[in-house]
Design a protein around this motif. Structure first.
Motif, PDB file in Angstrom:
ATOM      1  N   PRO A  29       0.812  -1.220   0.000  1.00 46.24           N
ATOM      2  CA  PRO A  29       0.000   0.000   0.000  1.00 46.24           C
ATOM      3  C   PRO A  29       0.846   1.271   0.000  1.00 46.24           C
ATOM      4  O   PRO A  29       1.848   1.363   0.713  1.00 46.24           O
ATOM      5  N   ILE A  30       0.423   2.242  -0.812  1.00 45.04           N
ATOM      6  CA  ILE A  30       1.024   3.574  -0.869  1.00 45.04           C
ATOM      7  C   ILE A  30      -0.107   4.586  -0.739  1.00 45.04           C
ATOM      8  O   ILE A  30      -1.134   4.465  -1.423  1.00 45.04           O
ATOM      9  N   TYR A  31       0.084   5.585   0.122  1.00 45.88           N
ATOM     10  CA  TYR A  31      -0.947   6.603   0.344  1.00 45.88           C
ATOM     11  C   TYR A  31      -0.345   8.001   0.310  1.00 45.88           C
ATOM     12  O   TYR A  31       0.804   8.210   0.715  1.00 45.88           O
ATOM     13  N   LEU A  32      -1.151   8.935  -0.188  1.00 44.04           N
ATOM     14  CA  LEU A  32      -0.808  10.360  -0.133  1.00 44.04           C
ATOM     15  C   LEU A  32      -1.440  10.975   1.107  1.00 44.04           C
ATOM     16  O   LEU A  32      -2.637  10.774   1.358  1.00 44.04           O
ATOM     17  N   ILE A  33      -0.647  11.698   1.865  1.00 40.07           N
ATOM     18  CA  ILE A  33      -1.154  12.408   3.045  1.00 40.07           C
ATOM     19  C   ILE A  33      -1.374  13.863   2.657  1.00 40.07           C
ATOM     20  O   ILE A  33      -0.420  14.586   2.348  1.00 40.07           O
ATOM     21  N   VAL A 184       3.908   6.129   2.860  1.00 38.89           N
ATOM     22  CA  VAL A 184       3.108   7.348   2.808  1.00 38.89           C
ATOM     23  C   VAL A 184       3.933   8.446   2.152  1.00 38.89           C
ATOM     24  O   VAL A 184       5.144   8.528   2.346  1.00 38.89           O
ATOM     25  N   VAL A 185       3.247   9.247   1.364  1.00 42.73           N
ATOM     26  CA  VAL A 185       3.849  10.394   0.689  1.00 42.73           C
ATOM     27  C   VAL A 185       3.173  11.632   1.249  1.00 42.73           C
ATOM     28  O   VAL A 185       1.972  11.849   1.030  1.00 42.73           O
ATOM     29  N   GLU A 186       3.920  12.424   1.987  1.00 46.84           N
ATOM     30  CA  GLU A 186       3.323  13.594   2.639  1.00 46.84           C
ATOM     31  C   GLU A 186       3.512  14.837   1.778  1.00 46.84           C
ATOM     32  O   GLU A 186       4.642  15.201   1.419  1.00 46.84           O
ATOM     33  N   ASP A 203      -2.906  18.748  -8.569  1.00 44.79           N
ATOM     34  CA  ASP A 203      -2.738  18.459  -9.994  1.00 44.79           C
ATOM     35  C   ASP A 203      -1.381  17.817 -10.272  1.00 44.79           C
ATOM     36  O   ASP A 203      -1.266  16.937 -11.128  1.00 44.79           O
ATOM     37  N   LEU A 204      -0.364  18.260  -9.548  1.00 41.92           N
ATOM     38  CA  LEU A 204       0.988  17.743  -9.748  1.00 41.92           C
ATOM     39  C   LEU A 204       1.051  16.233  -9.587  1.00 41.92           C
ATOM     40  O   LEU A 204       1.629  15.520 -10.419  1.00 41.92           O
ATOM     41  N   TYR A 205       0.442  15.697  -8.523  1.00 38.70           N
ATOM     42  CA  TYR A 205       0.545  14.271  -8.226  1.00 38.70           C
ATOM     43  C   TYR A 205      -0.560  13.438  -8.880  1.00 38.70           C
ATOM     44  O   TYR A 205      -0.593  12.219  -8.716  1.00 38.70           O
ATOM     45  N   ARG A 206      -1.450  14.083  -9.625  1.00 41.31           N
ATOM     46  CA  ARG A 206      -2.612  13.386 -10.187  1.00 41.31           C
ATOM     47  C   ARG A 206      -2.256  12.232 -11.120  1.00 41.31           C
ATOM     48  O   ARG A 206      -2.983  11.220 -11.144  1.00 41.31           O
ATOM     49  N   PRO A 207      -1.160  12.286 -11.919  1.00 38.71           N
ATOM     50  CA  PRO A 207      -0.881  11.143 -12.795  1.00 38.71           C
ATOM     51  C   PRO A 207      -0.771   9.813 -12.061  1.00 38.71           C
ATOM     52  O   PRO A 207      -1.107   8.772 -12.629  1.00 38.71           O
ATOM     53  N   PHE A 208      -0.321   9.814 -10.798  1.00 37.46           N
ATOM     54  CA  PHE A 208      -0.241   8.567 -10.037  1.00 37.46           C
ATOM     55  C   PHE A 208      -1.591   8.177  -9.420  1.00 37.46           C
ATOM     56  O   PHE A 208      -1.829   7.014  -9.139  1.00 37.46           O
ATOM     57  N   ARG A 209      -2.449   9.149  -9.173  1.00 35.55           N
ATOM     58  CA  ARG A 209      -3.749   8.927  -8.536  1.00 35.55           C
ATOM     59  C   ARG A 209      -3.622   7.997  -7.325  1.00 35.55           C
ATOM     60  O   ARG A 209      -4.314   6.979  -7.199  1.00 35.55           O
ATOM     61  N   ILE A 210      -2.731   8.355  -6.431  1.00 32.30           N
ATOM     62  CA  ILE A 210      -2.501   7.567  -5.223  1.00 32.30           C
ATOM     63  C   ILE A 210      -3.668   7.794  -4.264  1.00 32.30           C
ATOM     64  O   ILE A 210      -4.099   8.939  -4.066  1.00 32.30           O
ATOM     65  N   ALA A 212      -5.859   8.671  -1.095  1.00 30.95           N
ATOM     66  CA  ALA A 212      -5.567   9.813  -0.241  1.00 30.95           C
ATOM     67  C   ALA A 212      -6.071   9.618   1.187  1.00 30.95           C
ATOM     68  O   ALA A 212      -7.149   9.057   1.416  1.00 30.95           O
ATOM     69  N   LEU A 213      -5.284  10.109   2.115  1.00 29.78           N
ATOM     70  CA  LEU A 213      -5.700  10.302   3.503  1.00 29.78           C
ATOM     71  C   LEU A 213      -5.690  11.798   3.743  1.00 29.78           C
ATOM     72  O   LEU A 213      -4.662  12.455   3.569  1.00 29.78           O
ATOM     73  N   LEU A 214      -6.831  12.351   4.125  1.00 31.19           N
ATOM     74  CA  LEU A 214      -6.950  13.793   4.307  1.00 31.19           C
ATOM     75  C   LEU A 214      -6.886  14.146   5.785  1.00 31.19           C
ATOM     76  O   LEU A 214      -7.683  13.637   6.587  1.00 31.19           O
ATOM     77  N   VAL A 215      -5.922  14.995   6.131  1.00 32.36           N
ATOM     78  CA  VAL A 215      -5.828  15.523   7.485  1.00 32.36           C
ATOM     79  C   VAL A 215      -6.658  16.804   7.524  1.00 32.36           C
ATOM     80  O   VAL A 215      -6.309  17.805   6.901  1.00 32.36           O
TER      81      VAL A 215
END
Length: 814
Positions: A29-33, A184-186, A203-210, A212-215
């Motif tokens: 698993p990989i997640y964007l924070i 995790v990618v913060e 928009d920058l990270y959208r090509p990966f569409r990882i 998301a965990l929203l703080v």
């Protein structure tokens, strides 16, 4: 004191990131924070998830911080590492912790740091690997820091560097259970905070569409900020798996849970101590259950996604009936699972050595509809969302709404400029053709005295059978009326359309193609052209084919004589009531290029006989062939024209039939029965019209489309001449067409290997898919179709891949 290892070694290595792909491994698993704002505790959450992962059982945790400002005094990756070491010592865990920290690229403004020879600290079965990708000294937004400190980084470089880190995550996790590795990618700042180039990070990270965990934000105003951040992520296509925020005693979780309708878990963390001297260890201990719960939510969402991706092909085979597909011929593994789209790329699920989400260039433009790059895709999503929220759907007769009015005005000022006065909206290209045929037949009937008056009690009599004048290999859609207006083909036989009769006179047109670096005109039998000199039917360049001076050539006379002879020989009770043709390029008929001079002469001959002219520009319109309307290529205008596909950027179906004032007037009268009694429930739907307005403006504006020439009339050349010539000379290639966004070729084939039903090109296209290029054949005809905004560099990369595979295809064939 912890010091940064190997920092200086990476100051000049930005370009090395270009070797990494934009593939997202799914082995773990990989997640964007994300944060709803800056200062909401993203790094605390990252550290808490790391503690829940590492300090309970042997595992591996990767913390990635792509963008860091305020460095080195502020370093989120250092904070995560320090807190995990402290928590590990505090708990005296059964499993020792191994920790490392790397900083890949730092601004020249950052002071010299004392590098360590080794990055590892301790040895144990649990590993924490922290990495900062780009760091700037000034504590400001990354775009300002990059501008001021001389570490400018392109979006593509950030993404490729991040992709390289993902490859390392997969490599280091090889052999471990899926749940034993978490990454995790913060992000930096809030959801819409700019990256180093100024592009918003969402928009920058959208090509990966990882995922998301929203703080979120538990403070006053935090409900609004959290919802705004959530909506920004959702309308860009991110999956938000959970929301977590610090408790400020305002009970923000209540309204947030209500808004999310329990579809997204909302977790509340204890209030964070405000004393700067507090090491937060007690806070992390008191939050342990919440972070453990959050980790389980992340793992559960990951496993659910993996299962769904694996199950989709089987489930699709069981219940879906695909268009233009012989299901019996779809091989095992032949179903492509598309996870998302970003600009011109599909993101597809692949099972290689492990599972990945990989980019695949949509080289058939999803059946010729697509044109947006990633930026335009976001703009269209915003416009459509606004229209849906404002209008939903409203019926159209005798009504008007702003998107429809704006769209009609742009159409009449653009593709219909100088000839069209009315816009008739419908829902797809085929229905636009049906409408055009009704318009043309009415105009012909009025002009030729076939309709005198119209009363409600008039008998439904047909004294004259009206036919179309059309071209061999034509295709105008799959509805019954549109099929009657096209020549017999694989699409119209008894197997497909038992009602088909072919109500037309179908001319065999001269075609244009390149072979062995030369443009040729192929003239069918029936034309008296033997006396012409050889140079009259070959051209050194494509531009000569479209030159207006050809109208006075001897070949123009040959065409005129042939058309006149055919029309004069047409006898009986039937009459030719309309000319319908695809200008310049016949799409589904095999990507044939028709001599524009022939079509120009054909229009002229029909005009002299008062036969209304229909241009079917559903495929060819809106810059597909390098101009906004192909009327500019054949140097004449129609009475009626149909547009669709690229009109909305391809994001939603909408079509329009444009007509002259004379055509419109032929439907005027005192009786409703004389009106055009045709319509669709979703005529001029607001979302489609809003998308069309944005697309029409976007494609023709040099500020948003760098391919538009300075005068705004043409696209610059997208296909490299040298490569086009080389492919046209390849021993496997029969002919080539390159025009605007289209590059097409016909493979040399005979017998069953030729024609629409041929599977001859399948091995070649499968190899190209391995190269990241998605294509669908038209039998032994294959084509590349980019968008009006696609860079020539990308087009050239496609041609290089195609040529390489043609070489391999030729070796295998021999």
């Amino acid at each position: 004191m912890f010091r940064f290892p190997s920092v200086l070694l990476h100051r000049r290595k930005l370009s090395s990131a270009a070797s990494h792909s934009l593939t997202l491994p799914l082995s773990h698993p990989i997640y964007l924070i994300w944060g709803s704002n800056t200062g909401v505790g993203k790094t605390l959450v990252s550290a808490g998830i790391a503690a829940a992962s590492l300090l309970s059982s042997p595992s591996q945790f990767h913390y990635l911080k792509p963008l860091q400002t305020g460095f080195p005094s502020d370093s989120d990756s250092r904070f995560v590492l320090t807190k995990l070491r402290q928590l590990s010592l505090r708990r005296n865990p059964r499993v020792p912790l191994s920790a490392s920290h790397r900083v890949l690229n730092v601004s020249p403004a950052v002071p010299e740091l004392n590098p360590l020879a080794a990055a590892e600290e301790g040895a144990g079965s649990s590993e924490l690997l922290c990495k900062t990708l780009y760091a700037w000294e000034e504590a400001v937004s990354p775009h300002l820091a990059a501008e001021r400190e001389g570490l400018a980084v392109k979006d593509s470089v950030v993404l490729k560097t991040l992709g390289g880190c993902f490859e390392e995550v997969a490599a280091r996790g090889a052999g471990k259970e899926r749940s034993e590795v978490l990454c995790v990618v913060e992000t930096a700042g809030g959801v819409a905070s700019p990256g180093p180039s100024g592009t918003l990070q969402c928009d920058l990270y959208r090509p990966f569409r990882i995922p998301a965990l929203l703080v979120g934000d538990g403070r006053l105003g935090g409900i609004s900020g959290t919802i705004s951040a959530y909506e920004s992520l959702k309308f860009r296509g991110y999956d938000v798996v959970a929301i977590v925020f610090e408790d400020h005693g305002l009970l923000n979780e209540g309204p947030l849970m209500s808004y999310m309708r329990n579809k997204v878990p909302v977790l509340v963390l204890p209030s964070i101590p405000k004393d700067p001297s507090n090491d937060l260890l007690e806070w992390f201990e008191s939050s342990h259950c919440i972070f453990s719960n959050l980790k389980e939510i992340l793992l559960s969402a990951y496993f659910e996604r993996i299962k769904k991706l694996h199950d989709m092909p089987r489930e699709a085979r069981d219940i879906i009936w695909w268009p233009f597909t012989q299901h019996k011929l779809v091989p095992d593994g032949g179903v492509t699972v598309i996870d998302s789209r970003c600009g011109e790329n599909f993101s597809v699920f692949k099972v290689q050595k492990t599972e990945v989400i990989a980019p695949l260039f949509d080289a058939c433009a999803s059946w010729w509809t697509q044109g947006p790059d990633a930026t335009m895709q976001t703009e269209l999503a915003r416009e459509m969302g606004y229209a849906a929220a404002r209008f939903g759907h409203v019926m159209f007769p005798e009504n008007v709404h702003e998107p429809a009015l704006n769209c009609a005005e742009l159409l009449l000022q653009g593709v219909g400029k100088g000839w069209a006065s009315r816009a008739y909206f419908s829902d797809n290209g085929s229905t636009a053709i049906e409408i055009a045929l009704k318009m043309a037949f009415r105009k012909f009937s009025v002009d030729h005295g076939l309709i005198v008056d119209c009363h409600e009690d008039a008998p439904n009599e047909r004294s004259t059978e009206l036919m179309v004048l059309a071209l061999q290999r034509s295709y105008h859609g799959d509805t019954l009326g549109a099929m009657e207006a096209q020549a017999p083909s694989s699409y119209t036989g008894f197997l497909q359309q038992p009602w088909y009769t072919g109500r037309g006179l179908f001319l065999d047109p001269p075609s244009v193609f390149m072979h062995n670096k030369t443009w040729n005109i192929s003239i069918p039998e029936g034309y008296c052209w033997e006396s012409l000199k050889g140079e009259s039917i070959t051209f050194a360049s494509r531009d000569g084919i479209f030159h207006k001076s050809r109208d006075k050539s001897e070949l123009a006379t040959v065409y005129s004589s042939y058309i006149s002879k055919v029309l004069s020989g047409f006898r009986g009770t039937s009459r030719v009531g309309a000319l319908i043709m695809e200008p310049v390029i016949q799409g589904a008929g095999g990507m044939h290029m028709i001599d524009p001079l022939f079509q120009h002469v054909l229009v002229r001959e029909c005009r002299s006989r008062k036969i209304p002219v229909i241009f079917d520009e559903v495929f060819t319109g809106f810059w597909r062939l390098g101009v906004e309307t192909t009327a500019e290529l054949i140097h004449c205008v129609p009475d009626i024209a149909c547009f669709g596909k690229l009109m909305t950027g391809g994001i939603i179906p909408l079509s329009v039939t444009l007509a002259t004032k004379a055509v419109f007037d032929s439907f005027m009268g005192d009786s409703k029965l004389k009106a055009l009694l045709h319509g669709h429930s979703y005529s001029a739907h607001a979302m489609g019209c809003a998308a069309a307005v944005k697309s029409i403006q976007w494609f023709k504006d040099p500020c948003s489309n760098p391919n538009i020439t300075s005068d705004g009339r043409l696209l610059r050349e997208l296909w490299d001449d040298t490569l086009v010539h080389r492919i046209s000379s390849h021993p496997t290639v029969q002919r080539v067409v390159a025009l605007g966004t289209l590059f097409a070729l016909e493979l040399k084939a005979e017998g069953d290997n030729a024609g629409y039903g041929s599977l001859y090109a399948r091995p070649l296209l499968q190899k190209l898919r391995e190269d990241g290029v998605y294509m669908r054949p038209l039998g032994n005809v294959i084509y590349l179709l980019c968008g009006p905004c696609t860079s020539p560099e990308i087009c050239n990369e496609l041609l290089v891949k195609l040529y390489r595979r043609l070489e391999e295809f030729n070796r295998c064939r021999n």
